[in-house]
Design an enzyme around this catalytic site. Sequence first.
Site, PDB file in Angstrom:
ATOM      1  N   CYS A 193      26.618  26.012  53.290  1.00  0.00           N
ATOM      2  CA  CYS A 193      26.885  25.357  52.002  1.00  0.00           C
ATOM      3  C   CYS A 193      28.276  24.728  51.996  1.00  0.00           C
ATOM      4  O   CYS A 193      29.292  25.410  52.203  1.00  0.00           O
ATOM      5  CB  CYS A 193      26.737  26.388  50.880  1.00  0.00           C
ATOM      6  SG  CYS A 193      27.519  25.928  49.328  1.00  0.00           S
ATOM      7  N   CYS A 196      30.653  26.076  49.342  1.00  0.00           N
ATOM      8  CA  CYS A 196      31.108  27.420  49.702  1.00  0.00           C
ATOM      9  C   CYS A 196      32.282  27.350  50.673  1.00  0.00           C
ATOM     10  O   CYS A 196      33.261  28.101  50.547  1.00  0.00           O
ATOM     11  CB  CYS A 196      29.963  28.225  50.329  1.00  0.00           C
ATOM     12  SG  CYS A 196      28.500  28.370  49.279  1.00  0.00           S
TER      13      CYS A 196
END
Length: 601
Positions: A193, A196
Amino acid sequence: MQLLRIHFSLLCSSFLLFATTAVPVSSTELTPDTFDATVAKGLWFIEHFSPWCGHCKHFKPMWEQLVAEAKTEIPEVNTATINCVTFGDLCAKNDIQGYPTMLMFEDGKIVAQFKGPRELDILKTFMKKYVKDTPLPEPTTAAVDPPVTTTKAAQAPKPTLNAAGEVLALTGDTFTDALAKGPAFVKFFAPWCGHCKKLAPTWKQLARHMQGKVTVAEVNCDDNSALCKAQGIQGYPSLVWFGQGDNENGRSEYSGGRKFDQLKAFAEKASASGVEILAKAEDLKAHITEDDVVYLLLHSESDNEVIDTMRVASAPLLGHPKIVASSDPALHSQFGIPPASDWVLLVIKDHDQKLPASTFYGTAATTSADLKLRKWLLTHRLPTTLELTRDTFQSVMNAPQAPLVVIAAGPFALKTKIMDRLRDIGQKWRVRTDGSGVVHGREAVFAWMDGGEWADWMKSMYGIKDAGVVRDGQENELEDVRVVIADHSKLIYYDADRDGKLIKFTSTASLFGAIGDAAAGTSTYKNSESFIERIARTLNGGMVAVETFVTENLLQSFFLLLVVLVAVFYVLCRIVGGDVVTAQQGQAEWVQNKGKNGRLD
């Protein structure tokens, strides 16, 4: 006579055995006559308690264990207790506001109050902090090994929470135990991600800042999919605050900004949440002046147990709004609360000291897990007037009470004028609704949105164009401010008043009439989504519901699938079988007819 002596001997033996094994180790019990002389020298850790206090009864075994182990592990600190029912004046002298309260005295003076979780290791750590360094003995001519110096640093362990100031990686096996130690801020992420990866350095910085205060952790959902599924994680990264271990009561999803200052402010406020005791009634005014929303807990002087109840029940608030408590009769009188009431919670909004927005009457039987109390606390946390930003959007638009949000969209240059107008409208609305802000069961909240920053969103959701443009030559600049009443829980909105005209920001009658009709469901609404979007959302909701049912009911799902397959197979067989019979009958008739037509007469 001999039998009597045997019975007497057994009785004595039993009594001695009970005396040596059944009686717990107890600390010194202090009275007003012995207090000053006893604590005049050295360190004294003193519990102030009440015999009828439920929390005190629950804590008693822990205190007795602490006293027993401290005698050998921390002999420098003495322990004692004071019964505040019997010696109320002594407890009042020590400014005791609730039970149990533990104070550390050094040479007769209070040096600290214990405010952490009442756990054995944490209590010991607190006691050890006040032990002074032990000096080395004077050297002697005898050749002996010097004693090991016991220092304060050597005795006190590292902080229980986030001791190293690093992000703690959690798994399904360690998750529950880590959260049970105290408040935790957890990031659920996936390694692939992008958002993230961007958040990772900030998350490490937050862990360093919250060292010794809050567990800052992360869960890799690729490696711990079952845990993330159990926590209801829908996207990455998801940030969740756990205030009371791994349970729903203290669980809150963070929806604010992800800059370091925003995360730090949230974590500090959430970890400091609790109940503040007002020293005097006059102190309430400062809180009301400072904050848009304040919860006021009024209780009897003899009932301090409710404070602990409120600390637990208010955990989902994450420190906002703050809760202040008082037993001062003057405040009961000021707000018209009957003196006989067990305890009462008031919510005071918009700096109004006279008209509470709502009142919750508690009883002695009300616990911290009471659903009505928790719902009430969450329902009344919004001020009447606010600015809708990226940090406040989720908490307002997706609030549990599903409020009607009156959005005034205008340019940033008019922010001050729009907010002043909204505050005036909000005050009139509260007076109109007897302070509650609720009509037909729906709360109304008045918000300003920056028409320039939110231009694309307003256009797609509410069809508002050019809300961020300042028009020259307008006699009244507020005339052009567009207003919609958003019911975000249903993704619908209202932009017309009772006369079918656009809601007028400068007309209280137009606004209040439209709010009342929207709450009653008697006006025409518009959808924030297109027809295709609504169809897609409905289908998606149906697929999610089916997936959830299958996941949670595997056996029943298999059985239903089997029934459906059997039914389909049966129908197909009937159809195919019917076609075969019909074909055979047709062929027989054709042969018969051909035979008749082709014979010789």
